[in-house]
Motif scaffolding. Structure first.
Motif, mmCIF file in Angstrom:
data_model
loop_
_atom_site.group_PDB
_atom_site.id
_atom_site.type_symbol
_atom_site.label_atom_id
_atom_site.label_comp_id
_atom_site.label_asym_id
_atom_site.label_seq_id
_atom_site.Cartn_x
_atom_site.Cartn_y
_atom_site.Cartn_z
ATOM 1 N N THR A 10 0.844 -1.195 0.000
ATOM 2 C CA THR A 10 0.000 0.000 0.000
ATOM 3 C C THR A 10 0.880 1.247 0.000
ATOM 4 N N GLY A 11 0.411 2.258 -0.693
ATOM 5 C CA GLY A 11 1.128 3.519 -0.765
ATOM 6 C C GLY A 11 2.139 3.609 -1.882
ATOM 7 N N GLN A 12 2.436 2.471 -2.498
ATOM 8 C CA GLN A 12 3.443 2.455 -3.561
ATOM 9 C C GLN A 12 2.856 2.896 -4.904
ATOM 10 N N ARG A 13 3.767 2.989 -5.891
ATOM 11 C CA ARG A 13 3.401 3.385 -7.251
ATOM 12 C C ARG A 13 3.922 2.332 -8.216
ATOM 13 N N VAL A 14 3.088 1.978 -9.197
ATOM 14 C CA VAL A 14 3.501 0.988 -10.185
ATOM 15 C C VAL A 14 3.144 1.490 -11.580
ATOM 16 N N THR A 15 3.820 0.905 -12.566
ATOM 17 C CA THR A 15 3.548 1.217 -13.970
ATOM 18 C C THR A 15 3.304 -0.073 -14.727
ATOM 19 N N LEU A 16 2.181 -0.126 -15.421
ATOM 20 C CA LEU A 16 1.828 -1.265 -16.252
ATOM 21 C C LEU A 16 2.009 -0.856 -17.709
ATOM 22 N N ARG A 17 2.516 -1.785 -18.509
ATOM 23 C CA ARG A 17 2.835 -1.463 -19.889
ATOM 24 C C ARG A 17 2.036 -2.323 -20.868
ATOM 25 N N HIS A 46 2.867 2.354 -27.800
ATOM 26 C CA HIS A 46 2.679 1.600 -26.568
ATOM 27 C C HIS A 46 2.104 2.541 -25.508
ATOM 28 N N SER A 47 1.471 1.950 -24.520
ATOM 29 C CA SER A 47 0.805 2.749 -23.495
ATOM 30 C C SER A 47 1.247 2.280 -22.121
ATOM 31 N N GLU A 48 1.227 3.190 -21.187
ATOM 32 C CA GLU A 48 1.527 2.862 -19.798
ATOM 33 C C GLU A 48 0.408 3.374 -18.904
ATOM 34 N N LEU A 49 0.064 2.564 -17.923
ATOM 35 C CA LEU A 49 -0.931 2.939 -16.911
ATOM 36 C C LEU A 49 -0.189 3.061 -15.594
ATOM 37 N N ASN A 50 -0.242 4.231 -15.003
ATOM 38 C CA ASN A 50 0.429 4.499 -13.749
ATOM 39 C C ASN A 50 -0.569 4.524 -12.610
ATOM 40 N N LEU A 51 -0.300 3.719 -11.586
ATOM 41 C CA LEU A 51 -1.174 3.639 -10.422
ATOM 42 C C LEU A 51 -0.361 4.084 -9.210
ATOM 43 N N SER A 52 -0.833 5.097 -8.507
ATOM 44 C CA SER A 52 -0.067 5.610 -7.372
ATOM 45 C C SER A 52 -0.880 5.550 -6.080
ATOM 46 N N SER A 53 -0.176 5.746 -4.973
ATOM 47 C CA SER A 53 -0.798 5.699 -3.634
ATOM 48 C C SER A 53 -1.707 4.485 -3.525
ATOM 49 N N LEU A 54 -1.152 3.339 -3.865
ATOM 50 C CA LEU A 54 -1.959 2.130 -3.996
ATOM 51 C C LEU A 54 -2.662 1.750 -2.706
ATOM 52 N N GLU A 55 -3.886 1.262 -2.875
ATOM 53 C CA GLU A 55 -4.706 0.794 -1.770
ATOM 54 C C GLU A 55 -5.020 -0.682 -1.993
ATOM 55 N N LEU A 56 -5.441 -1.350 -0.913
ATOM 56 C CA LEU A 56 -5.766 -2.772 -1.014
ATOM 57 C C LEU A 56 -6.798 -3.021 -2.113
ATOM 58 N N GLY A 57 -7.745 -2.109 -2.226
ATOM 59 C CA GLY A 57 -8.829 -2.269 -3.196
ATOM 60 C C GLY A 57 -8.406 -2.123 -4.642
ATOM 61 N N ASP A 58 -7.155 -1.731 -4.865
ATOM 62 C CA ASP A 58 -6.671 -1.619 -6.242
ATOM 63 C C ASP A 58 -6.207 -2.970 -6.774
ATOM 64 N N SER A 59 -6.162 -3.967 -5.909
ATOM 65 C CA SER A 59 -5.789 -5.309 -6.358
ATOM 66 C C SER A 59 -6.815 -5.779 -7.386
#
Lengths: 114, 113
Positions: free
Chosen positions: A15-22, A73-86
């Motif tokens: 939780t709280g982290q940031r990830v990038t999906l490609r 190509h596209s990237e989706l950035n998800l930040s301040s991750l929460e449990l519900g973002d799973s």
């Protein structure tokens, strides 16, 4: 194989982290769509890009953002991750010329937020 | 905006029987209606689609019908087989919606041998 690729296949973070999906679309497709699929849920449209420009937004949180690069190509950035973002995050691509809206899905990225 | 309702949420049939899944949509401007099959943990795969200028389309054991007046469309699977077991999603989109697909919530089909 749809011709759409997504990396990584799995992602585990806290939780709280940031990830990038490609996502890399099928050859020749200009449009990329991102979807979120939570456990036992349907497919929720997040955002669409067409030839580098944002074209439509769905139920995308402000903590999420995306972009499409000149090579499409596209990237989706998800930040301040929460449990519900799973969830499973899919991208799809389409030629999307007028009237041609068939979408082809990538294999997805499974995100687990601990 | 567009809203797509899908029924039933679960469907169990015996091998060899037919299965029917129904969807309704709200936006009369919608003109493209695909159906996707999703096996557990895998990508949705397009199995058949229909456009608003056509009332019915068939592909081997799968058929889709569209009633524009009533704003509903249906998926028909005949002679079901165990490998047809999956979650099926209907969707709708219009040219004016940038091609965005609005999905139904899915139908979990179980085919019992």
């Amino acid at each position: 194989d749809s011709g759409v690729t997504q990396t990584p296949k799995h992602l585990i973070t806290a939780t709280g982290q940031r990830v990038t999906l490609r996502c890399s679309p099928r050859s020749g497709d200009l449009s990329v769509y991102w979807y979120q699929q939570s456990l036992d849920q349907g497919l929720q449209f997040l955002i669409q890009y067409y030839n580098g420009e944002e074209r439509a937004k769905g139920n995308i949180l402000e903590r999420f953002s995306a972009q499409q690069f000149p090579d499409l190509h596209s990237e989706l950035n998800l930040s301040s991750l929460e449990l519900g973002d799973s969830a499973l995050y899919f991208c799809a691509s389409s030629p999307w010329t007028s009237g041609d809206n068939e979408q082809f899905f990538g294999p997805g990225t499974r995100l687990t937020v601990l | 905006g567009e809203n797509v309702e899908q029924h039933p949420s679960t469907l169990s049939v015996q091998e060899g029987d037919s299965a029917v899944i129904k969807c309704t949509y709200s936006d009369s401007a919608s003109n493209y209606f695909p159906w996707y099959k999703q096996e557990l943990g895998k990508r949705p795969q397009l199995i058949i689609d229909i456009r608003s200028n056509v009332g019915e389309k068939k592909d081997q054991r799968i058929a889709v019908t569209l009633n524009k007046t009533a704003k509903h469309f249906s998926l028909h699977i005949t002679e079901t087989q165990p490998e047809d077991s999956a979650v099926y999603f209907c969707a709708a989109s219009s040219t004016g919606s940038q091609g965005n697909l609005i999905f139904g919530k899915g139908t979990k089909l179980s085919v019992k041998p």
